[in-house]
Scaffold this motif. Sequence first.
Motif, mmCIF file in Angstrom:
data_model
loop_
_atom_site.group_PDB
_atom_site.id
_atom_site.type_symbol
_atom_site.label_atom_id
_atom_site.label_comp_id
_atom_site.label_asym_id
_atom_site.label_seq_id
_atom_site.Cartn_x
_atom_site.Cartn_y
_atom_site.Cartn_z
ATOM 1 N N GLU A 286 14.325 6.743 -0.007
ATOM 2 C CA GLU A 286 13.511 5.853 0.835
ATOM 3 C C GLU A 286 12.887 4.741 -0.003
ATOM 4 O O GLU A 286 12.596 3.664 0.489
ATOM 5 C CB GLU A 286 12.372 6.600 1.543
ATOM 6 N N CYS A 287 12.660 5.019 -1.243
ATOM 7 C CA CYS A 287 12.012 4.081 -2.147
ATOM 8 C C CYS A 287 12.943 2.918 -2.513
ATOM 9 O O CYS A 287 12.487 1.820 -2.798
ATOM 10 C CB CYS A 287 11.575 4.828 -3.395
ATOM 11 N N ILE A 288 14.238 3.154 -2.503
ATOM 12 C CA ILE A 288 15.200 2.114 -2.878
ATOM 13 C C ILE A 288 15.087 0.919 -1.935
ATOM 14 O O ILE A 288 15.056 -0.229 -2.372
ATOM 15 C CB ILE A 288 16.635 2.677 -2.897
ATOM 16 N N ALA A 289 15.001 1.170 -0.646
ATOM 17 C CA ALA A 289 14.858 0.079 0.323
ATOM 18 C C ALA A 289 13.545 -0.665 0.105
ATOM 19 O O ALA A 289 13.494 -1.897 0.190
ATOM 20 C CB ALA A 289 14.930 0.622 1.742
ATOM 21 N N GLU A 290 12.489 0.057 -0.195
ATOM 22 C CA GLU A 290 11.180 -0.557 -0.433
ATOM 23 C C GLU A 290 11.221 -1.459 -1.671
ATOM 24 O O GLU A 290 10.600 -2.514 -1.691
ATOM 25 C CB GLU A 290 10.122 0.531 -0.596
ATOM 26 N N LEU A 291 11.952 -1.058 -2.693
ATOM 27 C CA LEU A 291 12.089 -1.889 -3.897
ATOM 28 C C LEU A 291 12.711 -3.238 -3.568
ATOM 29 O O LEU A 291 12.324 -4.262 -4.133
ATOM 30 C CB LEU A 291 12.955 -1.187 -4.947
ATOM 31 N N ASN B 5 10.186 -5.902 -2.236
ATOM 32 C CA ASN B 5 9.028 -6.280 -3.049
ATOM 33 C C ASN B 5 9.446 -6.898 -4.381
ATOM 34 O O ASN B 5 10.440 -6.500 -4.965
ATOM 35 C CB ASN B 5 8.158 -5.054 -3.324
ATOM 36 N N SER B 6 8.638 -7.847 -4.840
ATOM 37 C CA SER B 6 8.910 -8.460 -6.130
ATOM 38 C C SER B 6 7.940 -7.971 -7.203
ATOM 39 O O SER B 6 8.093 -8.303 -8.368
ATOM 40 C CB SER B 6 8.846 -9.973 -6.017
ATOM 41 N N ALA B 7 6.951 -7.184 -6.816
ATOM 42 C CA ALA B 7 5.991 -6.659 -7.784
ATOM 43 C C ALA B 7 5.670 -5.197 -7.442
ATOM 44 O O ALA B 7 5.578 -4.843 -6.273
ATOM 45 C CB ALA B 7 4.714 -7.479 -7.761
ATOM 46 N N VAL B 8 5.530 -4.384 -8.493
ATOM 47 C CA VAL B 8 5.176 -2.976 -8.323
ATOM 48 C C VAL B 8 4.251 -2.550 -9.458
ATOM 49 O O VAL B 8 4.192 -3.197 -10.501
ATOM 50 C CB VAL B 8 6.419 -2.043 -8.307
ATOM 51 N N LEU B 9 3.548 -1.442 -9.232
ATOM 52 C CA LEU B 9 2.729 -0.829 -10.256
ATOM 53 C C LEU B 9 3.242 0.587 -10.451
ATOM 54 O O LEU B 9 3.372 1.343 -9.481
ATOM 55 C CB LEU B 9 1.262 -0.804 -9.821
ATOM 56 N N ILE B 10 3.534 0.953 -11.693
ATOM 57 C CA ILE B 10 3.963 2.315 -12.010
ATOM 58 C C ILE B 10 2.854 2.964 -12.821
ATOM 59 O O ILE B 10 2.384 2.394 -13.805
ATOM 60 C CB ILE B 10 5.285 2.333 -12.796
ATOM 61 N N GLY C 194 0.811 -1.210 0.000
ATOM 62 C CA GLY C 194 0.000 0.000 0.000
ATOM 63 C C GLY C 194 0.846 1.263 0.000
ATOM 64 O O GLY C 194 0.349 2.359 -0.221
ATOM 65 N N ARG C 195 2.128 1.122 0.261
ATOM 66 C CA ARG C 195 3.041 2.264 0.244
ATOM 67 C C ARG C 195 3.291 2.692 -1.190
ATOM 68 O O ARG C 195 3.259 1.881 -2.109
ATOM 69 C CB ARG C 195 4.370 1.880 0.901
ATOM 70 N N SER C 196 3.559 3.978 -1.389
ATOM 71 C CA SER C 196 3.912 4.469 -2.721
ATOM 72 C C SER C 196 5.035 5.488 -2.626
ATOM 73 O O SER C 196 5.251 6.093 -1.575
ATOM 74 C CB SER C 196 2.696 5.071 -3.420
ATOM 75 N N ASN D 8 15.226 -4.483 -20.538
ATOM 76 C CA ASN D 8 14.745 -4.422 -19.153
ATOM 77 C C ASN D 8 14.894 -3.031 -18.543
ATOM 78 O O ASN D 8 15.720 -2.234 -18.967
ATOM 79 C CB ASN D 8 15.464 -5.454 -18.268
ATOM 80 N N LEU D 9 14.045 -2.781 -17.544
ATOM 81 C CA LEU D 9 14.176 -1.596 -16.704
ATOM 82 C C LEU D 9 15.087 -1.961 -15.553
ATOM 83 O O LEU D 9 15.098 -3.101 -15.095
ATOM 84 C CB LEU D 9 12.822 -1.176 -16.145
ATOM 85 N N ALA D 10 15.831 -0.987 -15.065
ATOM 86 C CA ALA D 10 16.726 -1.209 -13.934
ATOM 87 C C ALA D 10 16.601 -0.047 -12.949
ATOM 88 O O ALA D 10 16.784 1.106 -13.323
ATOM 89 C CB ALA D 10 18.168 -1.332 -14.411
ATOM 90 N N PHE D 11 16.262 -0.385 -11.714
ATOM 91 C CA PHE D 11 16.299 0.569 -10.604
ATOM 92 C C PHE D 11 17.634 0.336 -9.918
ATOM 93 O O PHE D 11 17.873 -0.748 -9.378
ATOM 94 C CB PHE D 11 15.170 0.291 -9.605
ATOM 95 N N PHE D 12 18.503 1.339 -9.917
ATOM 96 C CA PHE D 12 19.845 1.146 -9.359
ATOM 97 C C PHE D 12 19.871 1.379 -7.856
ATOM 98 O O PHE D 12 19.472 2.426 -7.372
ATOM 99 C CB PHE D 12 20.850 2.048 -10.084
ATOM 100 N N LYS D 13 20.378 0.362 -7.136
ATOM 101 C CA LYS D 13 20.544 0.436 -5.685
ATOM 102 C C LYS D 13 21.898 1.038 -5.328
ATOM 103 O O LYS D 13 22.111 1.481 -4.210
ATOM 104 C CB LYS D 13 20.435 -0.960 -5.059
ATOM 105 N N LYS D 14 22.816 1.014 -6.297
ATOM 106 C CA LYS D 14 24.178 1.526 -6.102
ATOM 107 C C LYS D 14 24.608 2.243 -7.374
ATOM 108 O O LYS D 14 24.088 1.978 -8.461
ATOM 109 C CB LYS D 14 25.159 0.368 -5.882
ATOM 110 N N ASP D 15 25.614 3.108 -7.244
ATOM 111 C CA ASP D 15 26.236 3.699 -8.427
ATOM 112 C C ASP D 15 26.860 2.576 -9.251
ATOM 113 O O ASP D 15 27.269 1.542 -8.705
ATOM 114 C CB ASP D 15 27.331 4.688 -8.031
ATOM 115 N N PHE D 16 26.939 2.788 -10.563
ATOM 116 C CA PHE D 16 27.503 1.763 -11.447
ATOM 117 C C PHE D 16 28.256 2.439 -12.574
ATOM 118 O O PHE D 16 28.194 3.658 -12.738
ATOM 119 C CB PHE D 16 26.375 0.859 -11.977
#
Length: 135
Positions: free
Chosen positions: A120-125, A128-133, A32-34, A97-105
């Motif tokens: 704050e969203c990085i930790a939430e990602l 979770n294994s599923a999200v809605l954008i 339920g978090r966004s 693929n889409l990539a949400f980066f947790k670290k610099d690369f």
Amino acid sequence: MKNIAKASLMSALVLSTASGFADELSIEFPSGRSCSIKVSSSVTAVAFLQKLPLKLDLEDYADTERIAYLDFKLKTDGSDGYEPHRGDLCYYAPWGNLAFFKKDFRYSKDLFFIGRIDNECIAELGKNSAVLIKK
């Protein structure tokens, strides 16, 4: 009529804010978090916006990214690749693929910047294994 709608969308996105971002999206979690995603005005970001809303299944990749494979390709014209940073949302063209980066690369000529999520969203990602954008 489709060309007029496309031109309007492109014009709206090019008129980006002073922060360099053209739009803001919502990423929703099963809890339920966004969180928000600030979206650039790049060709790839515009192509991404046209595919919303999207349900994505996320998986960890090399403890650096949370990735989701797309059923379609995004346009990548006009970019020379990208060096991602923590919180960036990018498109990796060879794998689609889409990539949400947790670290610099490191820089990749095949990586295209779409937008940025809040820290704050990085930790939430990661939880979770599923999200809605969506917009």
